[in-house]
Design a protein around this motif. Structure first.
Motif, PDB file in Angstrom:
ATOM      1  N   TRP A   1       0.838  -1.205   0.000  1.00 45.18           N
ATOM      2  CA  TRP A   1       0.000   0.000   0.000  1.00 45.18           C
ATOM      3  C   TRP A   1       0.868   1.248   0.000  1.00 45.18           C
ATOM      4  N   GLU A   2       0.546   2.180  -0.891  1.00 45.78           N
ATOM      5  CA  GLU A   2       1.264   3.445  -0.966  1.00 45.78           C
ATOM      6  C   GLU A   2       0.631   4.459  -0.024  1.00 45.78           C
ATOM      7  N   ILE A   3       1.347   5.550   0.234  1.00 43.36           N
ATOM      8  CA  ILE A   3       0.930   6.529   1.235  1.00 43.36           C
ATOM      9  C   ILE A   3      -0.445   7.112   0.918  1.00 43.36           C
ATOM     10  N   GLY A   4      -0.750   7.311  -0.360  1.00 36.31           N
ATOM     11  CA  GLY A   4      -2.030   7.887  -0.748  1.00 36.31           C
ATOM     12  C   GLY A   4      -3.196   6.928  -0.632  1.00 36.31           C
ATOM     13  N   GLN A   5      -2.920   5.673  -0.313  1.00 32.97           N
ATOM     14  CA  GLN A   5      -3.978   4.674  -0.176  1.00 32.97           C
ATOM     15  C   GLN A   5      -4.281   4.329   1.282  1.00 32.97           C
ATOM     16  N   LEU A   6      -3.592   4.990   2.215  1.00 35.68           N
ATOM     17  CA  LEU A   6      -3.824   4.774   3.641  1.00 35.68           C
ATOM     18  C   LEU A   6      -4.411   6.038   4.251  1.00 35.68           C
ATOM     19  N   SER A   7      -5.390   5.878   5.106  1.00 37.25           N
ATOM     20  CA  SER A   7      -6.045   7.034   5.705  1.00 37.25           C
ATOM     21  C   SER A   7      -6.103   6.895   7.218  1.00 37.25           C
ATOM     22  N   LEU A   8      -6.224   8.031   7.879  1.00 40.08           N
ATOM     23  CA  LEU A   8      -6.393   8.086   9.321  1.00 40.08           C
ATOM     24  C   LEU A   8      -7.887   8.169   9.607  1.00 40.08           C
ATOM     25  N   GLY A   9      -8.409   7.134  10.252  1.00 39.39           N
ATOM     26  CA  GLY A   9      -9.820   7.104  10.583  1.00 39.39           C
ATOM     27  C   GLY A   9     -10.741   7.023   9.390  1.00 39.39           C
ATOM     28  N   SER A  10     -10.245   6.531   8.262  1.00 41.57           N
ATOM     29  CA  SER A  10     -11.016   6.470   7.012  1.00 41.57           C
ATOM     30  C   SER A  10     -11.511   7.846   6.593  1.00 41.57           C
ATOM     31  N   VAL A  11     -10.849   8.893   7.086  1.00 38.64           N
ATOM     32  CA  VAL A  11     -11.272  10.269   6.803  1.00 38.64           C
ATOM     33  C   VAL A  11     -10.159  11.076   6.158  1.00 38.64           C
ATOM     34  N   CYS A  12      -8.997  11.092   6.779  1.00 40.76           N
ATOM     35  CA  CYS A  12      -7.919  11.993   6.358  1.00 40.76           C
ATOM     36  C   CYS A  12      -6.772  11.209   5.720  1.00 40.76           C
ATOM     37  N   TYR A  13      -6.452  11.551   4.499  1.00 38.85           N
ATOM     38  CA  TYR A  13      -5.279  10.989   3.820  1.00 38.85           C
ATOM     39  C   TYR A  13      -4.108  11.931   4.098  1.00 38.85           C
ATOM     40  N   SER A  14      -3.712  11.979   5.354  1.00 43.81           N
ATOM     41  CA  SER A  14      -2.755  12.976   5.826  1.00 43.81           C
ATOM     42  C   SER A  14      -1.403  12.380   6.165  1.00 43.81           C
ATOM     43  N   GLY A  15      -1.148  11.151   5.758  1.00 46.85           N
ATOM     44  CA  GLY A  15       0.132  10.525   6.060  1.00 46.85           C
ATOM     45  C   GLY A  15       1.289  11.197   5.354  1.00 46.85           C
TER      46      GLY A  15
END
Length: 340
Positions: free
Chosen positions: A49-63
């Motif tokens: 999984w790349e950084i743009g495919q992981l989210s915080l709380g299924s809300v913020c793609y802020s990784g």
């Protein structure tokens, strides 16, 4: 000409596959429960999984992609913003009431087909309830760091900032730490230590500064350490980023033209660095810029210092251009856990 166009077409198809990240095991997470923020680090490219495919709380793609890791931060833990990026909070009553903050880092691919194993890192940090209710901004000298390293097990560490008696750093002084006016300008020995982690983890002090208020963002500040280098001529850094404890000293002071202020708050931006995965040593001081920059990898620990008149049991507001320091505010322990 047709051959050249075909070659270019092939390049456009092949290059994206070349740029895809190399899949890593998803069996590692480090969560730092700082007083003012929660920082979670997971392996770079977990299961592909790349950084743009992981989210915080299924809300913020802020990784943010840092060397070897993807980092996700919850920067606001004040009661008014419990729901930052899907963060949930729970009050647990009883003899030892606490607030618990929950969130997770999850994979989310909107494409038609998914070929990577899904990931879900769930974590939490727990804070004593009275501390949350009585303080709009957390100002602690204690944090808790959790590491889960798959089959190697889980590790818990308490990261704390203390005042020590001398440069040997053998004995921490009891809180609250108070200095008489006759001792203003004396040396103050600070040690920041992570207990309970193996030697592979290094405590790194990036920045330390003082403010006349409890707020680390106060523009009235005096910088002591910047980018792991001493900026005040009384500062001596004894050790930094070598093992689980970093130490330095400086001379006590107070802010000029603030005669009614008898308190100085010391803030240090600290991170726990995994020495087996990263190079933790700071770059040489001579090659750095002098501009102050916050460390995105670290959290802030804060200590409060006060001064009192000699042979007096009450604090005073010293007038004039005296230098002063203070008293450590004994802070509550921060706890946490994580799973996936």
């Amino acid at each position: 000409m047709l051959y050249e166009m075909a070659a270019v077409g092939i390049l456009f198809i092949v290059l994206p596959m070349t740029w895809a990240c190399t899949p890593q095991k998803a069996d590692y997470i480090m969560v730092s429960c700082f007083p003012n923020a929660i920082i979670a680090n997971v392996p770079e490219c977990p299961y592909g999984w790349e950084i743009g495919q992981l989210s915080l709380g299924s809300v913020c793609y802020s990784g943010i992609n840092t060397p070897g890791f993807y980092r996700f931060t919850i920067p606001d833990l004040t009661p008014k913003n419990h729901s930052y990026c899907g963060t949930l909070s729970e009050y647990v009553g009883g003899k030892d009431p606490r607030y618990i903050f929950y969130n997770s880092i999850v994979s989310n691919d909107s494409s038609l087909t998914v070929r990577n194993q899904p990931v879900n890192y769930t974590f939490s940090c727990t804070y004593k309830a009275a501390y949350l209710v009585n303080n709009a901004v957390f100002s602690q000298r204690v944090a808790t760091v959790y590491v889960n390293n798959g089959s190697l097990g889980s590790f818990k560490s308490q990261l704390s900032m203390n005042v020590f008696t001398n440069s040997k750093f053998l004995y921490a002084k009891d809180a609250p730490y108070v200095i008489d006016t006759s001792e203003i300008g004396s040396e103050v020995f600070i040690g920041i230590e992570a207990k309970g982690l193996s030697n592979r983890f290094k405590v790194v002090i990036t920045n330390c500064w003082a403010t006349p208020t409890p707020y680390s963002t106060d523009k009235k500040r005096w910088t002591l350490i910047q980018k792991s280098c001493s900026l005040d001529n009384t500062v001596i850094i004894f050790e930094n980023a070598k093992d689980s404890r970093s130490m330095f000293k400086f001379n006590s002071f107070r802010f000029q033209r603030l005669e009614k202020v008898s308190t100085v708050w010391l803030h240090c931006e600290v991170q726990v660095c995994d020495g087996e995965k990263l190079f933790c040593q700071p770059t040489p001081c001579t090659s750095r810029s002098t501009e102050f920059e916050s460390d995105p990898n670290g959290g802030i620990l804060t200590m409060e210092f006060k001064v009192r008149a000699q042979h007096s049991s009450s604090y005073i507001h010293p007038a004039g251009p005296f230098l002063c320091l203070l008293s450590i505010f004994l802070l509550n322990e921060v706890l946490g856990y994580f799973s996936w």
